[in-house]
Design a protein around this motif. Structure first.
Motif, PDB file in Angstrom:
ATOM      1  N   GLY A 123       0.782  -1.218   0.000  1.00  0.00           N
ATOM      2  CA  GLY A 123       0.000   0.000   0.000  1.00  0.00           C
ATOM      3  C   GLY A 123       0.818   1.273   0.000  1.00  0.00           C
ATOM      4  N   LYS A 124       2.139   1.155  -0.098  1.00  0.00           N
ATOM      5  CA  LYS A 124       2.982   2.347  -0.162  1.00  0.00           C
ATOM      6  C   LYS A 124       2.869   2.976  -1.552  1.00  0.00           C
ATOM      7  N   ILE A 125       2.788   4.290  -1.569  1.00  0.00           N
ATOM      8  CA  ILE A 125       2.596   5.018  -2.822  1.00  0.00           C
ATOM      9  C   ILE A 125       3.927   5.576  -3.304  1.00  0.00           C
ATOM     10  N   TYR A 126       4.336   5.172  -4.507  1.00  0.00           N
ATOM     11  CA  TYR A 126       5.549   5.704  -5.135  1.00  0.00           C
ATOM     12  C   TYR A 126       5.122   6.883  -6.005  1.00  0.00           C
ATOM     13  N   ILE A 127       5.778   8.020  -5.801  1.00  0.00           N
ATOM     14  CA  ILE A 127       5.377   9.252  -6.479  1.00  0.00           C
ATOM     15  C   ILE A 127       6.568   9.805  -7.256  1.00  0.00           C
ATOM     16  N   GLY A 128       6.409   9.941  -8.558  1.00  0.00           N
ATOM     17  CA  GLY A 128       7.451  10.507  -9.400  1.00  0.00           C
ATOM     18  C   GLY A 128       7.315  12.012  -9.471  1.00  0.00           C
ATOM     19  N   GLU A 130     -11.131   5.248 -15.011  1.00  0.00           N
ATOM     20  CA  GLU A 130     -12.528   4.804 -14.956  1.00  0.00           C
ATOM     21  C   GLU A 130     -12.837   4.284 -13.560  1.00  0.00           C
ATOM     22  N   ASP A 131     -13.995   4.685 -13.019  1.00  0.00           N
ATOM     23  CA  ASP A 131     -14.372   4.188 -11.698  1.00  0.00           C
ATOM     24  C   ASP A 131     -15.223   2.927 -11.828  1.00  0.00           C
ATOM     25  N   SER A 132     -15.641   2.370 -10.695  1.00  0.00           N
ATOM     26  CA  SER A 132     -16.371   1.104 -10.691  1.00  0.00           C
ATOM     27  C   SER A 132     -17.792   1.239 -11.216  1.00  0.00           C
ATOM     28  N   ASP A 133     -18.262   2.478 -11.388  1.00  0.00           N
ATOM     29  CA  ASP A 133     -19.588   2.721 -11.962  1.00  0.00           C
ATOM     30  C   ASP A 133     -19.500   3.108 -13.436  1.00  0.00           C
ATOM     31  N   ASP A 151      -6.193  -0.712  -6.196  1.00  0.00           N
ATOM     32  CA  ASP A 151      -7.018  -1.920  -6.209  1.00  0.00           C
ATOM     33  C   ASP A 151      -8.340  -1.717  -5.484  1.00  0.00           C
ATOM     34  N   SER A 152      -8.359  -0.801  -4.522  1.00  0.00           N
ATOM     35  CA  SER A 152      -9.583  -0.529  -3.761  1.00  0.00           C
ATOM     36  C   SER A 152     -10.516   0.437  -4.483  1.00  0.00           C
ATOM     37  N   PHE A 212      -8.959  10.319  -3.645  1.00  0.00           N
ATOM     38  CA  PHE A 212     -10.374  10.311  -3.286  1.00  0.00           C
ATOM     39  C   PHE A 212     -11.014   9.007  -3.721  1.00  0.00           C
ATOM     40  N   ASN A 213     -12.135   8.700  -3.078  1.00  0.00           N
ATOM     41  CA  ASN A 213     -12.954   7.558  -3.454  1.00  0.00           C
ATOM     42  C   ASN A 213     -14.113   8.089  -4.299  1.00  0.00           C
ATOM     43  N   PRO A 214     -14.210   7.702  -5.574  1.00  0.00           N
ATOM     44  CA  PRO A 214     -15.265   8.251  -6.448  1.00  0.00           C
ATOM     45  C   PRO A 214     -16.673   8.044  -5.910  1.00  0.00           C
TER      46      PRO A 214
END
Length: 492
Positions: free
Chosen positions: A57-62, A270-273, A317-318, A332-334
């Motif tokens: 769950g670590k976020i790599y940011i360029g 694209e979100d899950s909806d 993935d979430s 954010f969570n859409p």
């Protein structure tokens, strides 16, 4: 605090001795992460170009000039991978343009001027691939803009000198000048049919590596996305987003006129909806491809910045989304986004005649005997035919972005172009009865918004009234009758 009220949209109104306050839940959805060099609770560089999330769950940011920032959400802290002349195992450059997980425990890192760094995620060892003048099997150029992996596990690289493919058996790079030339490649992706899509500064190139078929289309593009229904989308520099066909090219464009936040589109997710999320140079757009409906978000809605960056978009993935900008990044969570409420009432807020607000009065000749918001009919004298009506939709969360349209039935032929202007001014209207229609406009929204109507009557001057005209006719008839009688009597 004297009182607290929760409305139907979930917003919280707080009444205090100092006035009324609004705690907008819809503005609490976006999480912002900013830069503060020297403090490991923050990014060390504000401009973001790439994301990747590991299995922990670590976020790599360029970043633009801070190398790779690795954020641990559990600790709320960063660690930094930067170039170090005294450390042979450091990354080659601090400007990071792309990440790619090769599925073999390695993270490929595209850099600007440093070629490619491959980070072994188990050992931490870094291997660098760079251009070598006397080595034809080396990387074509050290300016690497994008990385992609096809269904066969082959890695494709977009550089400032065309496209390369990494040959793992020979540990070298295969160049494709016959297909992509030596053009600057801004992005490269693989679709579900294993076709290679690439964008140059002025062209979209689609290459079928099995049949060698090549399709080219003129386009200033920034990225490619294939949605869950296998539709292909191109984010363009100047025409919004385009639905694309592999054989026919652009099928349709969606731009500012359709509701997109800005014509310079950057990234698409694209979100899950099945909604598309498009980062632009002036905000973030949520787009329903089926209805054509857009909902836009800006820093007024809680975003870090309106100016996003190319390449900086990632879906976890979430289902959480990450978008990078010139001043950090947002997550954010859409599904937590509150849909735009189209059923917002519109009210009249002011009436001005010759640019002066009309006050409420009990006088017999008063224009307003009650608030303009409660008035359904205005009766104006012919000398009051230069007037302005102000109106507003009762959307307090983001009122500065409301769009309005209106038309005066009996004078205008159609609705005026939607704008943020919330006034309607008319001058020198002829005496008559009119009906002013006002509505809020949401571009792409298939639902017709409720409209406000007010009847406006312009009274004619007394010399244009029916009774005055009748009096004139009677007077003329009397004069004619008198003259006729005079001449008849004189002849006698």
């Amino acid at each position: 605090v004297l009182d607290i009220f929760h409305d139907v949209r979930g917003e919280t109104w707080i009444g205090t001795r100092g006035g009324l306050n609004l705690l907008a839940r819809s503005k609490q959805v976006f999480n912002n992460f900013s830069a503060l060099p020297g403090d490991n609770n923050y990014l060390n560089s504000s401009i973001i170009y790439a994301f990747w999330i590991d299995k922990n769950g670590k976020i790599y940011i360029g970043t633009e000039d801070g190398g790779i920032n690795i954020f641990d959400p559990n600790l709320g802290e960063y660690e930094y991978l930067t170039t170090n002349e005294n450390d042979p195992n450091s990354i080659s450059q601090n400007c990071i343009k792309a990440f790619l997980d090769d599925g073999k425990g390695n993270l490929w890192i595209g850099t600007f001027l440093g070629g490619i760094d491959v980070l072994n995620l188990t050992t931490g060892r870094i291997t660098n691939y760079a251009h070598e003048t006397n080595n034809p099997g080396s990387l074509a150029d050290n300016r690497v803009w994008d990385l992609s992996i096809d269904k066969n596990g082959e890695i494709w690289i977009g550089t400032s000198q065309g496209v390369d493919r990494f040959d793992s058996e020979s540990n070298s790079f295969v160049h494709y000048p016959q297909i992509f030339g030596s053009e600057h490649i801004t992005w490269i992706e693989t679709d579900s049919d294993n076709n290679i899509w690439a964008g140059t500064t002025d062209e979209v190139i689609i290459y079928n590596q099995f049949t060698d078929q090549i399709n080219r289309f003129k386009e200033h593009s920034r990225s490619f996305f294939e949605d869950s229904k296998n539709r292909h989308w191109i984010a363009t520099f100047d025409r919004g987003i385009a639905a694309y066909s592999k054989s026919e090219g652009p099928l349709s464009y969606y731009n500012e006129n359709d509701g997109l936040a800005n014509n310079q589109a950057l990234c698409i997710l694209e979100d899950s909806d099945y909604n598309l999320w498009i980062s632009t140079n002036n905000g973030l757009s949520k787009f329903n491809p089926e209805s054509g409906y857009f909902q836009n978000f800006s820093n007024n809605d809680g975003l870090q910045n309106n100016q996003f960056c190319y390449g900086a978009a990632y879906k976890s993935d979430s289902g959480e989304m990450l978008f990078g900008s010139i001043s950090g990044f947002n997550t954010f969570n859409p599904r937590e986004i509150i849909p735009f409420d189209s059923n917002v009432p519109i009210v009249l807020t002011d009436l001005k005649i010759f640019n002066k607000t009309v006050k409420i009065s009990n006088d017999k000749k008063a224009v307003l005997t009650k608030s303009i918001s409660e008035t359904s009919e205005l009766i104006l004298d012919y000398s009051q035919n230069v007037f302005t009506i102000e109106f507003a939709a009762l959307n307090y969360v983001n009122s500065e972005n409301n769009l309005y349209s209106y038309y005066l039935e009996g004078f205008n032929r159609d609705w005026n172009e939607p704008s943020k202007t919330h006034t309607a001014t008319y001058t020198n209207l002829n005496p008559d009865e009119y009906l002013l229609h006002i509505k809020q406009v949401i571009p792409g929204n298939p639902v017709e918004n409720p409209e406000l109507q007010i009847k406006i009557i312009i009274l004619p001057p007394f010399w244009k009234t029916g009774w005055f005209r009748a009096l004139i006719l009677i007077t003329i008839a009397f004069l004619i009758y008198t003259l006729v009688r005079f001449f008849i009597n004189r002849e006698k």
